[in-house]
Each structure stands twice: as C-alpha cells, then as structure tokens.
Write a protein that holds these residues in place. Structure first.
Motif, short mmCIF file in Angstrom:
data_model
loop_
_atom_site.label_atom_id
_atom_site.label_comp_id
_atom_site.label_asym_id
_atom_site.label_seq_id
_atom_site.Cartn_x
_atom_site.Cartn_y
_atom_site.Cartn_z
N LYS A 161 0.83 -1.21 0.00
CA LYS A 161 0.00 0.00 0.00
C LYS A 161 0.86 1.26 0.00
CE LYS A 161 -3.97 -2.19 2.26
NZ LYS A 161 -4.92 -1.96 1.15
N LYS A 165 1.15 4.00 -3.22
CA LYS A 165 0.85 5.43 -3.09
C LYS A 165 2.02 6.27 -3.60
CE LYS A 165 -2.47 5.25 0.74
NZ LYS A 165 -2.66 3.79 0.84
N ASN A 175 0.42 -4.17 -6.47
CA ASN A 175 -0.67 -4.87 -5.80
C ASN A 175 -0.14 -6.12 -5.10
OD1 ASN A 175 -3.26 -3.40 -6.66
ND2 ASN A 175 -2.23 -3.70 -8.62
N GLY A 230 -2.23 -0.73 -4.91
CA GLY A 230 -2.30 -0.77 -3.45
C GLY A 230 -3.36 -1.71 -2.92
#
Length: 242
Positions: A161, A165, A175, A230
């Motif tokens: 995550k 970002k 992912n 993410g």
C-alpha cells in the motif's frame, strides 16, 4: 474459458520462481510472451525459455548483480513478482527461535523491500511497470503458531500500500495477492494437523492450486490492470472476511 494476455516485449522477474507458486507464475508469464527470469537460490528444473540468476533476496549485492546482468541483455524490467518466502516452521511465540524469527522476516518482508528498492528505479526509467507481492491470508488474520510468517506477510500488505501510493502518479502499479493454503511443498514445513485446520476453515473445503494463483497474478501484471493499485486480492476459497 482461459483468458490470455499479450505480454510480448515485456520483461519479468519472479523471485522464488524455481518451484511452487513462483514456478507456475513464471510459466504463465512466459506463455503469455514475456521474457522471464527466475531469481532463486537454486535453478528451476525443466523450465524451458526462462532465464535464471542465483539470488538470495536478502542479499543486496546478489540482487544488484542480477539486475545488471538482466539489463545488459534487455535494458528494462517491466514486471516484478515478489514471491520468494518460507514459513519457517510452526511454533508458539514462547518457543519460537529468535534467529529463525529474524530469518523469516528477512526473507518474506525485507526481501520484498530490497528487491523492490532496486527494481523500481529501472521501471521509472522505462515509464511502465507492474509489481505483484505475494502475501498471505495469514497476514490478514494472523495464524496460530505462525507468528513470524503472519507478521511478515502483514508487513508485505502494508508495504504494498505504501509503495503503491508513492508510485500512483506513474504508470507503475503495485498490488498484492493473499492466498489461503495452496497445494505446494511449503505446506510440508507445517504440521499436518495445521494444514487440515486450514482446509477446514475454507468454505470450499480444499486447497487452492498454484495455477489459480498464477491466473490472478497474470492479470495484475497486464495492461488490463490499470486502475488497481495498493490492493490486496484474496485467494481463499471464501475464507477471507475482509
């Protein structure tokens, strides 16, 4: 009906790709046209059309050498699947060997960081990339007697995550995939009763297969995955609750 993706012209790295889930992913990527390299501590057996570099994902120098060799041949890395990992055996927190704890964290979490840290600049230069981190349902639920592995995989999810970002304004997507118990050699490191308990928790009452994981990873590595980053994708036979 099987779904296919055209990855011709793409180059891919799969860590821990010599067997199990990683091998199935390497096969799928290669079958879709990607030029694929396996980074592992031992070479894959009978895996045609795939390059190999001896890499311990906790060793920054080995990673750098593998990248250098690959770029000398292809000049780019488009796809990275951080798959290398191991459970480290099952034991209660009170009985867990601290040396083994650190090794589990180093391979499963720090290895993802170290490989990503060195590969992301290569992806930035080419302007496109897909990173898929293999986490685990243990990282979401916490598994009894697998505290180190659960903690490491929870870290992989949070790392995914954070990195996603940081790269959201680029064409690099990051992912993770969180499988429940998958039928691989890694289950042999666990007590049989623990594996049976995992199966019993699944509404489908079975283990997942390496090809089911690879099918999802293939999509995440393709251009079809354009607005997902993410994210954590479950492969749990209905077991995951969030």
């Amino acid at each position: 009906m099987p779904v296919s993706y055209n990855l011709s012209g793409r180059t891919a790295v799969v860590t821990g790709g010599s067997k199990g889930i990683g091998r199935a992913i390497a096969e799928q990527l290669t079958g879709s046209g990607a030029q694929t390299w396996v980074w592992d501590i031992a070479p894959p057996q009978d895996l045609d059309g795939v390059g190999f570099a001896p890499v311990d994902v906790t060793n920054a120098d080995q990673i750098a050498r593998a990248i250098g060799s690959m770029l000398a041949e292809t000049s780019r890395i488009d796809i990275l699947v951080n798959n290398a990992g191991f459970t480290g055996g099952s034991a209660s927190v009170e009985e867990f060997d601290p040396v083994q704890w650190r090794r589990v964290i180093d391979v499963n979490l720090t290895g993802v960081f170290e490989v990503s840290r060195q590969v992301v600049p290569v992806m930035r230069r080419s302007g496109w990339g897909r990173i898929v981190n293999i986490a685990s349902l243990a990282g979401k639920e916490g598994t009894s007697n697998l505290s180190a592995y659960s903690a490491a995989k929870a870290g992989v999810i949070a790392f995914t995550k954070s990195l996603a970002k940081e790269l959201a304004d680029t064409s690099i997507r990051v992912n993770s995939v969180a499988p429940a118990a998958i039928k691989t050699d890694i289950l042999e490191q666990m007590a049989r009763e623990m594996v049976e308990a995992m199966i019993a928790k699944s509404p489908m009452k079975r283990l997942g297969t390496v090809n089911e994981v690879a099918d999802l990873v293939l999509w995440l590595c393709s251009e079809a995955c354009s607005f997902n980053t993410g994210a954590v994708f479950d492969l749990s036979g209905g077991r995951a609750t969030y």
